[in-house]
Design an enzyme around this catalytic site. Structure first.
Site, PDB file in Angstrom:
ATOM      1  N   ASN A  32      43.774  17.348  -0.439  1.00  0.00           N
ATOM      2  CA  ASN A  32      43.762  17.517  -1.938  1.00  0.00           C
ATOM      3  C   ASN A  32      42.753  17.803  -2.598  1.00  0.00           C
ATOM      4  OD1 ASN A  32      42.117  15.348  -1.490  1.00  0.00           O
ATOM      5  ND2 ASN A  32      43.260  13.618  -2.437  1.00  0.00           N
ATOM      6  N   LEU A  33      41.611  18.471  -1.731  1.00  0.00           N
ATOM      7  CA  LEU A  33      40.257  18.734  -2.419  1.00  0.00           C
ATOM      8  C   LEU A  33      39.432  17.605  -3.205  1.00  0.00           C
ATOM      9  CD1 LEU A  33      41.347  22.563  -3.267  1.00  0.00           C
ATOM     10  CD2 LEU A  33      40.174  21.592  -1.166  1.00  0.00           C
ATOM     11  N   ASP A  58      48.693  15.507  -1.149  1.00  0.00           N
ATOM     12  CA  ASP A  58      47.985  14.307  -1.249  1.00  0.00           C
ATOM     13  C   ASP A  58      48.482  13.331  -0.122  1.00  0.00           C
ATOM     14  OD1 ASP A  58      47.065  11.754  -1.847  1.00  0.00           O
ATOM     15  OD2 ASP A  58      46.056  12.737  -3.497  1.00  0.00           O
ATOM     16  N   PHE A  80      41.911  14.144   9.684  1.00  0.00           N
ATOM     17  CA  PHE A  80      40.460  13.765   8.956  1.00  0.00           C
ATOM     18  C   PHE A  80      40.687  13.285   7.720  1.00  0.00           C
ATOM     19  CE2 PHE A  80      39.784  17.880  11.651  1.00  0.00           C
ATOM     20  CZ  PHE A  80      38.542  17.293  12.325  1.00  0.00           C
ATOM     21  N   SER A 124      35.510   5.827  13.779  1.00  0.00           N
ATOM     22  CA  SER A 124      33.957   5.978  13.630  1.00  0.00           C
ATOM     23  C   SER A 124      33.304   4.928  14.324  1.00  0.00           C
ATOM     24  CB  SER A 124      33.894   5.553  12.097  1.00  0.00           C
ATOM     25  OG  SER A 124      32.378   5.521  11.765  1.00  0.00           O
ATOM     26  N   TYR A 148      35.404   0.228   3.990  1.00  0.00           N
ATOM     27  CA  TYR A 148      35.406   1.600   4.895  1.00  0.00           C
ATOM     28  C   TYR A 148      35.762   1.408   6.302  1.00  0.00           C
ATOM     29  CZ  TYR A 148      34.406   5.959   7.315  1.00  0.00           C
ATOM     30  OH  TYR A 148      34.336   6.815   8.131  1.00  0.00           O
ATOM     31  N   LYS A 152      38.933   1.930   9.172  1.00  0.00           N
ATOM     32  CA  LYS A 152      39.094   2.629  10.491  1.00  0.00           C
ATOM     33  C   LYS A 152      39.785   1.890  11.368  1.00  0.00           C
ATOM     34  CE  LYS A 152      37.364   6.543   9.342  1.00  0.00           C
ATOM     35  NZ  LYS A 152      38.459   7.809   8.936  1.00  0.00           N
ATOM     36  N   PHE A 177      30.206   9.352  16.240  1.00  0.00           N
ATOM     37  CA  PHE A 177      28.877   8.723  15.942  1.00  0.00           C
ATOM     38  C   PHE A 177      28.320   9.452  14.905  1.00  0.00           C
ATOM     39  CE2 PHE A 177      27.995   5.219  18.793  1.00  0.00           C
ATOM     40  CZ  PHE A 177      29.244   5.347  19.590  1.00  0.00           C
ATOM     41  N   ASN A 178      27.132   9.969  14.725  1.00  0.00           N
ATOM     42  CA  ASN A 178      26.603  10.387  13.233  1.00  0.00           C
ATOM     43  C   ASN A 178      26.633  12.069  13.247  1.00  0.00           C
ATOM     44  OD1 ASN A 178      25.683   7.505  13.493  1.00  0.00           O
ATOM     45  ND2 ASN A 178      24.884   8.316  11.517  1.00  0.00           N
ATOM     46  N   ASN A 198      23.826   9.929   3.187  1.00  0.00           N
ATOM     47  CA  ASN A 198      23.578   9.902   4.472  1.00  0.00           C
ATOM     48  C   ASN A 198      21.991  10.434   4.539  1.00  0.00           C
ATOM     49  OD1 ASN A 198      26.761  10.379   4.954  1.00  0.00           O
ATOM     50  ND2 ASN A 198      25.920   8.397   5.877  1.00  0.00           N
TER      51      ASN A 198
HETATM   52  P1  NAD Z   1      35.017  15.120   4.146  1.00  0.00           P
HETATM   53  O1  NAD Z   1      34.878  14.139   2.763  1.00  0.00           O
HETATM   54  O2  NAD Z   1      33.977  16.280   3.997  1.00  0.00           O
HETATM   55  O3  NAD Z   1      36.179  15.288   4.542  1.00  0.00           O
HETATM   56  C1  NAD Z   1      37.562  14.577   4.176  1.00  0.00           C
HETATM   57  C2  NAD Z   1      38.432  15.548   3.534  1.00  0.00           C
HETATM   58  O4  NAD Z   1      39.683  14.715   3.170  1.00  0.00           O
HETATM   59  C3  NAD Z   1      38.108  16.283   2.126  1.00  0.00           C
HETATM   60  O5  NAD Z   1      38.300  17.667   2.245  1.00  0.00           O
HETATM   61  C4  NAD Z   1      38.940  15.538   1.458  1.00  0.00           C
HETATM   62  O6  NAD Z   1      39.138  16.059   0.179  1.00  0.00           O
HETATM   63  C5  NAD Z   1      40.408  15.062   1.797  1.00  0.00           C
HETATM   64  N1  NAD Z   1      41.041  14.022   1.623  1.00  0.00           N
HETATM   65  C6  NAD Z   1      40.509  12.582   1.175  1.00  0.00           C
HETATM   66  N2  NAD Z   1      41.634  12.084   0.878  1.00  0.00           N
HETATM   67  C7  NAD Z   1      42.747  12.695   0.993  1.00  0.00           C
HETATM   68  C8  NAD Z   1      44.169  12.428   0.647  1.00  0.00           C
HETATM   69  N3  NAD Z   1      44.379  11.251   0.121  1.00  0.00           N
HETATM   70  N4  NAD Z   1      45.136  13.365   0.560  1.00  0.00           N
HETATM   71  C9  NAD Z   1      44.628  14.853   1.069  1.00  0.00           C
HETATM   72  N5  NAD Z   1      43.003  15.059   1.426  1.00  0.00           N
HETATM   73  C10 NAD Z   1      42.443  14.087   1.250  1.00  0.00           C
HETATM   74  O7  NAD Z   1      34.500  14.074   5.461  1.00  0.00           O
HETATM   75  P2  NAD Z   1      34.056  14.280   6.638  1.00  0.00           P
HETATM   76  O8  NAD Z   1      32.845  13.951   6.938  1.00  0.00           O
HETATM   77  O9  NAD Z   1      34.611  15.669   7.141  1.00  0.00           O
HETATM   78  O10 NAD Z   1      35.070  13.348   7.654  1.00  0.00           O
HETATM   79  C11 NAD Z   1      36.244  13.550   8.185  1.00  0.00           C
HETATM   80  C12 NAD Z   1      36.827  12.392   8.795  1.00  0.00           C
HETATM   81  O11 NAD Z   1      35.791  11.743   9.635  1.00  0.00           O
HETATM   82  C13 NAD Z   1      37.041  11.232   7.602  1.00  0.00           C
HETATM   83  O12 NAD Z   1      38.183  10.604   7.940  1.00  0.00           O
HETATM   84  C14 NAD Z   1      35.848   9.923   8.065  1.00  0.00           C
HETATM   85  O13 NAD Z   1      36.195   8.939   7.860  1.00  0.00           O
HETATM   86  C15 NAD Z   1      35.773  10.520   9.448  1.00  0.00           C
HETATM   87  N6  NAD Z   1      34.150  10.329   9.907  1.00  0.00           N
HETATM   88  C16 NAD Z   1      33.034  10.923   9.162  1.00  0.00           C
HETATM   89  C17 NAD Z   1      31.685  10.634   9.488  1.00  0.00           C
HETATM   90  C18 NAD Z   1      30.594  11.241   9.118  1.00  0.00           C
HETATM   91  O14 NAD Z   1      29.668  10.724   9.210  1.00  0.00           O
HETATM   92  N7  NAD Z   1      30.844  12.409   8.266  1.00  0.00           N
HETATM   93  C19 NAD Z   1      31.564   9.675  10.806  1.00  0.00           C
HETATM   94  C20 NAD Z   1      32.715   8.901  11.483  1.00  0.00           C
HETATM   95  C21 NAD Z   1      33.939   9.061  10.993  1.00  0.00           C
HETATM   96  N1  UFG Z   2      18.476   6.058   6.130  1.00  0.00           N
HETATM   97  C1  UFG Z   2      17.128   6.215   5.425  1.00  0.00           C
HETATM   98  N2  UFG Z   2      17.515   6.667   4.061  1.00  0.00           N
HETATM   99  C2  UFG Z   2      18.355   7.507   3.721  1.00  0.00           C
HETATM  100  C3  UFG Z   2      19.541   7.405   4.182  1.00  0.00           C
HETATM  101  C4  UFG Z   2      19.698   6.602   5.526  1.00  0.00           C
HETATM  102  O1  UFG Z   2      16.207   5.619   5.936  1.00  0.00           O
HETATM  103  O2  UFG Z   2      18.255   7.799   2.431  1.00  0.00           O
HETATM  104  C5  UFG Z   2      18.622   5.598   7.392  1.00  0.00           C
HETATM  105  C6  UFG Z   2      19.601   4.420   7.490  1.00  0.00           C
HETATM  106  O3  UFG Z   2      18.893   3.086   6.936  1.00  0.00           O
HETATM  107  C7  UFG Z   2      19.878   4.432   9.127  1.00  0.00           C
HETATM  108  C8  UFG Z   2      19.700   6.003   9.318  1.00  0.00           C
HETATM  109  O4  UFG Z   2      19.176   6.563   8.340  1.00  0.00           O
HETATM  110  O5  UFG Z   2      18.887   4.054   9.958  1.00  0.00           O
HETATM  111  C9  UFG Z   2      21.136   6.669   9.280  1.00  0.00           C
HETATM  112  O6  UFG Z   2      21.791   6.324   8.080  1.00  0.00           O
HETATM  113  P1  UFG Z   2      23.189   7.364   7.803  1.00  0.00           P
HETATM  114  O7  UFG Z   2      23.692   6.870   6.210  1.00  0.00           O
HETATM  115  O8  UFG Z   2      23.021   8.551   7.813  1.00  0.00           O
HETATM  116  O9  UFG Z   2      24.333   6.960   8.930  1.00  0.00           O
HETATM  117  P2  UFG Z   2      24.835   5.376   9.204  1.00  0.00           P
HETATM  118  O10 UFG Z   2      24.746   5.317  10.429  1.00  0.00           O
HETATM  119  O11 UFG Z   2      24.366   4.527   8.352  1.00  0.00           O
HETATM  120  O12 UFG Z   2      26.419   5.629   8.875  1.00  0.00           O
HETATM  121  C10 UFG Z   2      27.212   6.835   8.933  1.00  0.00           C
HETATM  122  C11 UFG Z   2      28.215   6.913   8.123  1.00  0.00           C
HETATM  123  C12 UFG Z   2      29.278   5.901   8.315  1.00  0.00           C
HETATM  124  C13 UFG Z   2      29.638   6.007   9.658  1.00  0.00           C
HETATM  125  C14 UFG Z   2      28.438   5.905  10.616  1.00  0.00           C
HETATM  126  C15 UFG Z   2      28.942   6.278  12.177  1.00  0.00           C
HETATM  127  O13 UFG Z   2      27.816   6.619   6.709  1.00  0.00           O
HETATM  128  O14 UFG Z   2      30.238   5.929   7.633  1.00  0.00           O
HETATM  129  O15 UFG Z   2      27.598   6.926  10.371  1.00  0.00           O
HETATM  130  O16 UFG Z   2      29.637   7.161  12.342  1.00  0.00           O
HETATM  131  F1  UFG Z   2      30.588   5.093   9.893  1.00  0.00           F
END
Ligand code: NAD
Ligand code: UFG
Length: 339
Positions: A32-33, A58, A80, A124, A148, A152, A177-178, A198
């Site tokens: 849905n962008l 959506d 995703f 996650s 959040y 999951k 992970f990250n 992040n």
């Molecule tokens: P992102 O926000 O870049 O991508 C998610 C996409 O989903 C976006 O393009 C958004 O427009 C679309 N979207 C959201 N709600 C929607 C809906 N109702 N219908 C259709 N499209 C929808 O995020 P990402 O970092 O690419 O993450 C992808 C997946 O991985 C997510 O489910 C996120 O929770 C999970 N994840 C991400 C991280 C991370 O650190 N990036 C870590 C662990 C898990």
């Molecule tokens: N951190 C800082 N300054 C910032 C941002 C982060 O010091 O401005 C620190 C945090 O305290 C942490 C580390 O950097 O120690 C990583 O933080 P992130 O926010 O990059 O990542 P998290 O591990 O907290 O969480 C992310 C996503 C979650 C996801 C998790 C595991 O935000 O949604 O990774 O995939 F669940």
């Protein structure tokens, strides 16, 4: 196979499209962008052979889902799409439950009706909560600490119930992970809206001069230097993991739950140091109070991914920083839509 990629315009989704096309799959993107740009899809097309079909839809609209499944003979879904901002989920929990949990239920219901039973789901490491022991294996206790994370966990349970109800389901739950970094071409990467939540995108924005300095959230954790430790994984490695998971599901019935991490943890200060080294830029920072809800350390035991998927991370921290910096330098404003 013809793969429906929900959230395919997003950060991890767009990188996964590249790997799917490279492996010879056909892709249909459903997005849905709300947190992404069509420019990402145009860029994927530039670095790939094979077309991308885009359906703007959506998850909260069963009509949109029915339409995409009726227009395309989908073999499998990589899911995703979802909202992912922890802070926002605390403020607007219902938005997260409706979009992520109800949206996934809608998707699965439509899959049942369309006779599609193969699904890869983005979970996650957040589902492990505050880990009791490290590295984290998939059988470690779960317990998320924010809405959040609970979306999951609830979706994971829903998918296990679904598989329990019908042996035809083949589901891979991938616990990331990250993810950081970008495609080495510099054409696609992470495109956060507003102030990044992040660490890594914040560092790249400081490096490019968009933000004056980084706040390091606490230096009194029981870690190597007191700052938080995480298992950073190159987004291209993560994307490859999805192709491996799809291949594994061809011969696996039931639910496979797998960590995608490197197994190596780095502290915030180690990350800053690595990024400075690769970019040649200074990263001014100050130590501030801990961020509420943060944990000290989190890193994976990635051995199940190796055993089950034949997958392991290939890139190290230096490549993650190099490719993330390359993306930021060449796209200082992220994706810019021309209209
Ligand atoms: P992102 O926000 O870049 O991508 C998610 C996409 O989903 C976006 O393009 C958004 O427009 C679309 N979207 C959201 N709600 C929607 C809906 N109702 N219908 C259709 N499209 C929808 O995020 P990402 O970092 O690419 O993450 C992808 C997946 O991985 C997510 O489910 C996120 O929770 C999970 N994840 C991400 C991280 C991370 O650190 N990036 C870590 C662990 C898990
Ligand atoms: N951190 C800082 N300054 C910032 C941002 C982060 O010091 O401005 C620190 C945090 O305290 C942490 C580390 O950097 O120690 C990583 O933080 P992130 O926010 O990059 O990542 P998290 O591990 O907290 O969480 C992310 C996503 C979650 C996801 C998790 C595991 O935000 O949604 O990774 O995939 F669940």
């Amino acid at each position: 196979m013809k793969i429906l990629v929900t959230g395919g315009a997003g950060y991890i989704g767009s990188h996964t499209l590249v790997e799917l096309l490279r492996a010879g799959h056909q892709v249909v993107v459903f997005d849905n962008l709300s947190n992404s740009s069509v420019v990402a899809l145009e860029r994927v097309a530039k670095i790939s052979v094979g077309g991308i079909t885009f359906f703007k839809g959506d998850l909260c609209s069963p009509a949109d889902l029915h339409q995409v499944f009726s227009q395309h003979a989908i073999d499998a879904v990589i899911h995703f799409a979802g909202l992912k901002a922890v802070g926002e989920s605390v403020e607007k929990p219902l938005l997260y439950y409706l979009n992520n949990v109800a949206g996934t239920a809608n998707l699965c219901q439509t899959m049942v009706e369309a006779g599609v039973r193969m699904l890869v789901f983005s979970s996650s490491a957040t589902v492990y909560g505050d880990p009791r022991s490290l590295p984290l294996r998939e059988d470690a206790p779960t317990g998320a600490t924010n809405p959040y994370g609970r979306t999951k966990l609830f979706i994971e349970e829903m998918l296990r119930d679904l598989a329990g109800s019908d042996a035809a389901w083949r589901i891979a739950i991938l616990r990331y992970f990250n993810p950081i970094g970008a495609h080495p071409s510099g054409l696609i990467g992470e495109n956060p809206r507003g102030i990044p939540n992040n660490l890594f995108p914040f560092i790249t924005q400081v490096a490019i001069g968009q933000r004056p300095s980084l706040s390091v959230f606490g230096n009194d954790y029981p870690t190597v230097d007191g700052t938080g430790v995480r298992d950073y994984i190159h987004v291209v490695d993560l994307a490859r993991g999805h192709v491996c998971a799809l291949e594994r599901l061809a011969t696996y019935a039931g639910v496979l739950t797998i960590n995608l991490g490197t197994g190596q943890g780095y502290s915030v200060l180690q990350m800053i140091q690595a990024f400075r080294h690769v970019s040649g830029r200074d990263i001014p920072y100050q130590i501030v109070a801990r961020r509420a809800g943060d944990i000290a350390s989190c890193y994976a035991d990635p051995s199940l991914a190796r055993q089950e998927l034949g997958w392991q991370a290939e890139y190290g921290l230096e490549e993650m920083c190099r490719d993330g910096w390359n993306w930021q330098r060449h796209n200082p404003k992220g994706y810019v839509e021309s209209n």
